[in-house]
Design a protein around this motif. Structure first.
Motif, PDB file in Angstrom:
ATOM      1  N   ALA A  18     -10.202   1.032  -8.041  1.00 32.54           N
ATOM      2  CA  ALA A  18      -9.677   0.295  -6.892  1.00 32.54           C
ATOM      3  C   ALA A  18     -10.333   0.699  -5.580  1.00 32.54           C
ATOM      4  CB  ALA A  18      -8.169   0.475  -6.791  1.00 32.54           C
ATOM      5  N   PHE A  22      -7.319   3.237  -1.897  1.00 32.25           N
ATOM      6  CA  PHE A  22      -6.140   3.478  -2.728  1.00 32.25           C
ATOM      7  C   PHE A  22      -6.139   4.894  -3.303  1.00 32.25           C
ATOM      8  CE2 PHE A  22      -6.795  -1.051  -2.505  1.00 32.25           C
ATOM      9  CZ  PHE A  22      -5.537  -1.473  -2.094  1.00 32.25           C
ATOM     10  N   ASP A  54      -8.905  -3.373  -7.767  1.00 31.84           N
ATOM     11  CA  ASP A  54      -8.652  -3.945  -6.446  1.00 31.84           C
ATOM     12  C   ASP A  54      -8.298  -5.426  -6.585  1.00 31.84           C
ATOM     13  OD1 ASP A  54     -11.078  -5.270  -6.941  1.00 31.84           O
ATOM     14  OD2 ASP A  54     -12.228  -4.027  -5.550  1.00 31.84           O
ATOM     15  N   CYS A  94      -3.223  -4.084 -10.654  1.00 32.16           N
ATOM     16  CA  CYS A  94      -3.881  -4.366  -9.378  1.00 32.16           C
ATOM     17  C   CYS A  94      -3.176  -3.580  -8.271  1.00 32.16           C
ATOM     18  CB  CYS A  94      -3.851  -5.863  -9.101  1.00 32.16           C
ATOM     19  SG  CYS A  94      -4.767  -6.311  -7.615  1.00 32.16           S
ATOM     20  N   CYS A  95      -3.836  -2.540  -7.784  1.00 33.71           N
ATOM     21  CA  CYS A  95      -3.219  -1.600  -6.838  1.00 33.71           C
ATOM     22  C   CYS A  95      -2.644  -2.255  -5.585  1.00 33.71           C
ATOM     23  CB  CYS A  95      -4.214  -0.509  -6.472  1.00 33.71           C
ATOM     24  SG  CYS A  95      -4.670   0.534  -7.878  1.00 33.71           S
ATOM     25  N   PRO A  96      -3.375  -3.146  -4.891  1.00 34.09           N
ATOM     26  CA  PRO A  96      -2.784  -3.720  -3.678  1.00 34.09           C
ATOM     27  C   PRO A  96      -1.553  -4.577  -3.957  1.00 34.09           C
ATOM     28  CG  PRO A  96      -4.932  -4.710  -4.139  1.00 34.09           C
ATOM     29  CD  PRO A  96      -4.775  -3.546  -5.063  1.00 34.09           C
TER      30      PRO A  96
END
Length: 202
Positions: A18, A22, A54, A94-96
């Motif tokens: 990511a 992050f 990401d 998905c981190c965001p």
């Protein structure tokens, strides 16, 4: 003894791609924590890859495999051919999106990751939530697993007051979906024959 009371063999690979924005997520997602969350949801031996991505990669995968042109929180690619095979799959988070949802829901980022990883692992074992009865079974199992890990019910705000019900033993789904390839999402090329499964909310 329930299937989850048995400690199943687990080969687990984690990939964090990511990016530096992050880094706090990466620090939170320790090998020990992630393995504990995955192991808690296993009903069989498993070979799994967790990939933390990401928004661009999340959107590309969701568009390519679900026809939805936005990044979603979690995608699961399950590859087991039949019920006798070890659970094999790739789980993409998905981190965001995970961070945004945790903020919107007012929950700890760690708790949301634990929930989505448990959710993805259940998908890899054949659980689904396309139909209401499937969703009820899967959400109940997620809630039970997360309680065992010390996390609150992620569906509490969506539920009406609970009715008394007899506890049922945890069981594996009727059948795992047959898959015809073991190509890995880790290479950013999931098998076209695999079905990407996402959380019910996305």
């Amino acid at each position: 003894m329930s299937e989850r009371a048995v400690r199943h063999a687990l080969t687990l690979t984690s990939q964090f791609v990511a990016g530096p924005a992050f880094a706090s997520h990466k620090a939170l997602l320790t090998r020990t924590a992630v393995r504990r969350w995955v192991q808690a949801a296993l009903l069989a031996d498993a070979e799994l890859t967790l990939r933390f991505v990401d928004a661009d990669e999340g959107q590309t995968l969701n568009r390519g495999y679900r026809g939805k042109d936005y990044a979603t929180n979690v995608l699961t690619f399950a590859y087991a051919q039949d019920e006798s095979d070890p659970v094999t799959g790739d789980i993409v988070l998905c981190c965001p999106v995970v961070e945004r949802e945790a903020n919107e829901q007012g929950i700890a980022l760690e708790a949301h990751y634990a929930h989505l990883i448990v959710h993805g692992v259940l998908h890899a074992q054949g659980y689904d939530h396309e139909e209401d009865d499937e969703a009820q079974e899967m959400e109940g199992l997620e809630t039970e697993i997360l309680a065992g890990l010390g996390y609150a019910d992620p569906y509490a705000s969506e539920k009406s007051p609970p009715a008394a019900a007899a506890a049922e033993p945890v069981k594996a789904p009727k059948s795992r979906q047959a898959k015809t390839s073991v190509e890995s999402v880790a290479s950013a090329k999931p098998a076209k024959t695999s079905k990407a499964l996402a959380s019910r909310r996305t």
